[in-house]
Scaffold this motif. Structure first.
Motif, PDB file in Angstrom:
ATOM      1  N   THR A   2      61.400  74.095  58.354  1.00  0.00           N
ATOM      2  CA  THR A   2      61.541  72.678  58.684  1.00  0.00           C
ATOM      3  C   THR A   2      62.427  72.021  57.631  1.00  0.00           C
ATOM      4  O   THR A   2      62.135  72.063  56.440  1.00  0.00           O
TER       5      THR A   2
ATOM      6  N   ASP B 194      64.499  68.344  57.068  1.00  0.00           N
ATOM      7  CA  ASP B 194      64.744  66.981  57.540  1.00  0.00           C
ATOM      8  C   ASP B 194      64.177  66.752  58.935  1.00  0.00           C
ATOM      9  O   ASP B 194      64.816  66.156  59.797  1.00  0.00           O
ATOM     10  N   GLY B 195      62.973  67.265  59.174  1.00  0.00           N
ATOM     11  CA  GLY B 195      62.308  67.074  60.455  1.00  0.00           C
ATOM     12  C   GLY B 195      62.792  67.991  61.559  1.00  0.00           C
ATOM     13  O   GLY B 195      62.265  67.972  62.667  1.00  0.00           O
ATOM     14  N   GLN B 196      63.801  68.809  61.294  1.00  0.00           N
ATOM     15  CA  GLN B 196      64.300  69.754  62.287  1.00  0.00           C
ATOM     16  C   GLN B 196      63.782  71.140  61.945  1.00  0.00           C
ATOM     17  O   GLN B 196      63.535  71.459  60.792  1.00  0.00           O
ATOM     18  N   ARG B 197      63.638  71.974  62.982  1.00  0.00           N
ATOM     19  CA  ARG B 197      63.111  73.320  62.768  1.00  0.00           C
ATOM     20  C   ARG B 197      64.110  74.374  63.239  1.00  0.00           C
ATOM     21  O   ARG B 197      63.926  74.994  64.270  1.00  0.00           O
TER      22      ARG B 197
END
Length: 64
Positions: free
Chosen positions: A8, A10-13
């Motif tokens: 994860t 910056d909030g992205q996976r």
């Protein structure tokens, strides 16, 4: 079975193939590690430890 690395950031996976594989019957899903003590298993788990300890390096490498 192909082994993926998912992190994860910056909030992205994002996820990426590690280039490693493992027989599903020798995989511990909860631990995220191969089962066994032979050299190939120890080497795989060592590589996974390195990727887990330094995921940003791996993702920078595959993005370039």
């Amino acid at each position: 079975m192909a082994i993926y690395l998912r992190v994860t950031v910056d909030g992205q996976r994002p996820e990426a193939l590690t280039g490693k594989t493992c027989d599903p019957s020798r995989w511990n899903t909860q631990a995220g590690r191969a089962i066994g003590t032979k050299e190939d298993v120890r080497s795989l788990n060592s590589n996974l430890d390195t990727l887990q300890d330094h995921p940003s390096t791996y993702f920078r490498t595959i993005q370039n």
